[in-house]
Design an enzyme around this catalytic site. Structure first.
Site, PDB file in Angstrom:
ATOM      1  N   GLU A  29       0.794  -1.246   0.000  1.00  0.00           N
ATOM      2  CA  GLU A  29       0.000   0.000   0.000  1.00  0.00           C
ATOM      3  C   GLU A  29       0.820   1.288   0.000  1.00  0.00           C
ATOM      4  OE1 GLU A  29      -2.675  -0.362   3.320  1.00  0.00           O
ATOM      5  OE2 GLU A  29      -3.546  -2.210   2.587  1.00  0.00           O
ATOM      6  N   GLU A  35      -6.308 -10.757  -1.168  1.00  0.00           N
ATOM      7  CA  GLU A  35      -7.198 -10.515  -0.015  1.00  0.00           C
ATOM      8  C   GLU A  35      -8.650 -10.398  -0.456  1.00  0.00           C
ATOM      9  OE1 GLU A  35      -5.793  -7.150   2.273  1.00  0.00           O
ATOM     10  OE2 GLU A  35      -3.700  -7.705   2.002  1.00  0.00           O
TER      11      GLU A  35
END
Ligand code: 9MR
Length: 643
Positions: free
Chosen positions: A357, A478
């Site tokens: 991220e 995810e």
């Protein structure tokens, strides 16, 4: 008065009484025996109450203690949830002060229990039902189980608690955000959870997609205690495990050990120390069940403590220089892999999210600062001034990761066009330098009404295409997809969306090596209130499950433990089971062969002169075993010249 059990229950044997007595030194077994309102049980049968009290006449109060040591715990009729009295906790001096109840001396590790309690404080404060344990290295951990706000009695009902065998001093407790206000507790009970059956006759998700990609999930230590949940892991998701939180920097970095190292080494504060004690139970599970593990994650702006970036590892010190942070980063990554491989030599850590991220949705670096001060800020950017830390992280990961561990950049909203572009540009630069193996698409999706899903299936596919185009591997890391309520219509829309997304993934299957769901049952998801997963809380499959297994063409696969039938295929020395890698299994197989055990299939036996004769002397003996062990060590640890 609502009373869970009106009399004390002893399920039979003295041992149980002794366990109870030692857990609560303030209460003798004899006293307990005649207590009319406190109920204990040895906890043998599922669903049975192990302990309960309504605090009538003060019963049970001495089984609790104050967390701060300053609290006064006493019976009170001032405020009651039921009956004539409750427990009143006064004298609190900190928000974390409150009553605690120890469970690890009356409950079993690896089992699931349900705690219920009514609690009350003041209208302006938040009540938390929480849990504490101490890990095998003596570090205390705290987690919030449920919260409630307001003036009314909060009824915490059947809240799941569990602990693993390496956890001690396990307490459930109630605290209040207001420092001084009184707390009231009533009708506290602890019972053993019922083990629900799973649908054994369903097709296995991982088998349906065998030959396409690995199917995996993320689990946390508390999941291990639910037998039904773990049956689902085993049946559908055992292609890959990600540890949900416990391999992130805040779980792995050890502040006191890092400070101690600096003190013992002339003030050298560039060698952060790590520990995998928080992940231990999940990693042991993966090791015992031979499940490949995705490492998540080394370098992240979130779930990373500020002290890691501060002078002297102090929480409020100055930010360190970029040079010092580079040294810390290298040693952190080196220690991460060294300790992990030493403690878990037989786990196949096949993938690692090196950086997580780092790009905003606009394709820019994050703002400089602490994420712990303002959500979204990055301390990495604070110290480096830009996103150049990404390349350093991959450089060190490449240097210290074991050979079979592929290195990924991982992100969410990866289908936002500017973010996709930034990731592709970064990935291509890293690829040119041989530093990256793949891109992780987190894929936290939102179904909405279907027609306005975010992202649309087309947008998702566009990102998939862009990442596949780089020639790097892609992993869906995810996956989950939220809906706004569990109506039949929503569940059907979700099923169709999941199916369309899986179709897109299958279209790019040649570039995709794993699809990992971020959990299994909705109730345990990080977005539990939006039902984002494939299974219901009662372990039954949702429409989305049926839809994504429907019509998947089986792919012929060859068993990787079988030798290739192609005579031109070279076999590798030391690869006794011809799996393409050298692992502990090869050592075990060769050892078994040497002691005369019938451990090798005929095909592997036939290949043994090529795979097992390590020194080419025409015989297979203990010298070959020694050489194989040496080869295995080289395999998992790069030679010093590379390091
Ligand atoms: O599932 C994790 C949840 O339990 C944590 O509270 C949360 C805190 O950041 O992290 C969740 O996992 C995140 C993952 O590490 C990175 N991508 C987003 C995931 C969901 O927040």
């Amino acid at each position: 008065m609502k009373r869970l059990i009106g009399k004390k229950l002893f399920a039979g044997f003295l041992g149980a009484v002794m366990i109870v007595a030692s857990a609560f030194p303030a209460v003798s077994a004899e006293t307990l025996d005649f207590s009319p309102a406190v109920a204990y049980n040895a906890g043998e049968a599922e669903g049975e109450v192990i302990y309960s009290t309504g605090f009538e006449n003060g019963e049970g109060i001495s089984d609790f203690s104050g967390r701060g040591g300053v609290e006064v715990l006493e019976a009170s009729s001032e405020k009651v949830f039921s009956g004539d009295s409750a427990m009143c906790v006064s004298g609190r001096e900190e928000s974390w002060n409150g009553p605690q109840f120890r469970i690890d001396e009356i409950c079993e590790p690896g089992e699931e229990y349900l705690v219920s309690v009514a609690a009350k404080s003041e209208w302006y404060s938040t009540l938390n039902l929480s849990m504490e344990y101490t890990d095998s290295e003596g570090v205390r951990h705290y987690s919030n189980l449920k919260s409630a706000q307001g003036d009314a009695w909060a009824e915490f009902t059947d809240v799941k608690v569990s602990f693993t065998s390496d956890q001690t001093n396990v307490y459930v407790y109630v605290e209040s955000s207001d420092t001084k206000c009184k707390l009231y507790l009533d009708d506290f009970s602890l019972k053993k959870a019922v083990v629900m059956p799973i649908e054994e006759d369903l097709a296995s998700l991982k088998d349906v997609y065998n030959g396409y990609f690995k199917i995996g999930t993320a689990i946390t230590p508390s999941d291990l205690s639910s037998k039904s949940f773990m049956k689902l892991v085993n049946k559908h998701f055992s292609g890959s495990i990600t540890v949900g939180n416990e391999m992130k920097p805040d779980s792995v970095l050890n502040q006191s050990a890092s400070i101690a190292y600096a003190e013992a080494n002339g003030g050298d504060d560039t060698n952060p120390q790590v520990s995998f004690s928080a992940a231990k139970s999940v990693l042991n599970y993966c090791s015992e069940n031979k499940i490949p593990v995705r490492i998540h994650t080394l370098v992240w702006h979130s779930q990373t403590p500020d002290w890691f970036f501060k002078e002297g590892y102090s929480n409020d010190g100055e930010w360190v220089s970029k040079d010092k942070m580079l040294k810390r980063m290298e040693n952190y990554i080196k220690n991460y892999f060294e300790v992990l491989l030493k403690e878990y030599p037989d786990i196949d850590f096949y993938a690692c999210d090196v950086v997580n991220e780092a790009w905003t949705d606009q394709g820019t670096p994050r703002d400089a600062g602490s994420n712990n001060v303002r959500n979204g800020q990055s301390a990495w950017v604070q110290v480096f001034g830009d996103n150049s830390f990404i390349e350093s992280a991959f450089t060190y990961a490449r240097k210290y990761a074991p050979k079979g561990c592929k290195l990924y950049y991982n992100d969410y909203n990866e289908y936002m066009p500017q973010k996709t572009a930034a990731i592709v540009e970064m990935a291509e630069l890293l690829k040119e330098k041989g530093l990256i193996d793949g891109i992780g698409m987190q894929s936290h999706l939102d179904v909405r009404s279907g027609s306005d899903a975010f992202p649309s299936v087309a947008a998702y596919k566009k990102a998939l295409a862009a990442f596949a185009e780089t020639g790097l591997d892609v992993q869906i890391t995810e996956l989950d997809a939220t809906i706004s309520g569990s109506s039949d219509a929503n569940l059907e829309t979700q099923a169709q969306y999941y199916s369309d997304i899986l179709d897109a993934i299958v279209e790019y299957k040649d570039s995709i090596s794993a699809v990992v769901l971020w959990g299994i049952t909705d109730d345990r998801s990080w977005r539990a209130d939006q039902y984002p997963l494939l299974f219901n809380a009662d372990f039954t499959a949702k429409p989305a499950f049926y839809k994504i297994i429907d019509g998947v063409e089986p792919i012929e696969t060859t068993d990787s433990t079988e030798p290739s039938t192609d005579p031109t295929d070279p076999v590798m020395k030391g690869d006794i089971n011809i799996s393409g890698t050298i692992s502990l299994t090869d050592i075990v197989l060769l050892k078994k062969f040497l002691v005369g055990m019938d451990a090798l299939k005929p095909t592997l036996l036939e290949a043994l002169p090529q795979t097992g004769d390590m020194n080419d002397d025409g015989v297979i003996n203990v010298f070959d075993l020694i050489l194989l062990k040496r080869e295995y060590n080289n395999w998992i640890t790069p030679p010093a010249s590379q390091a």
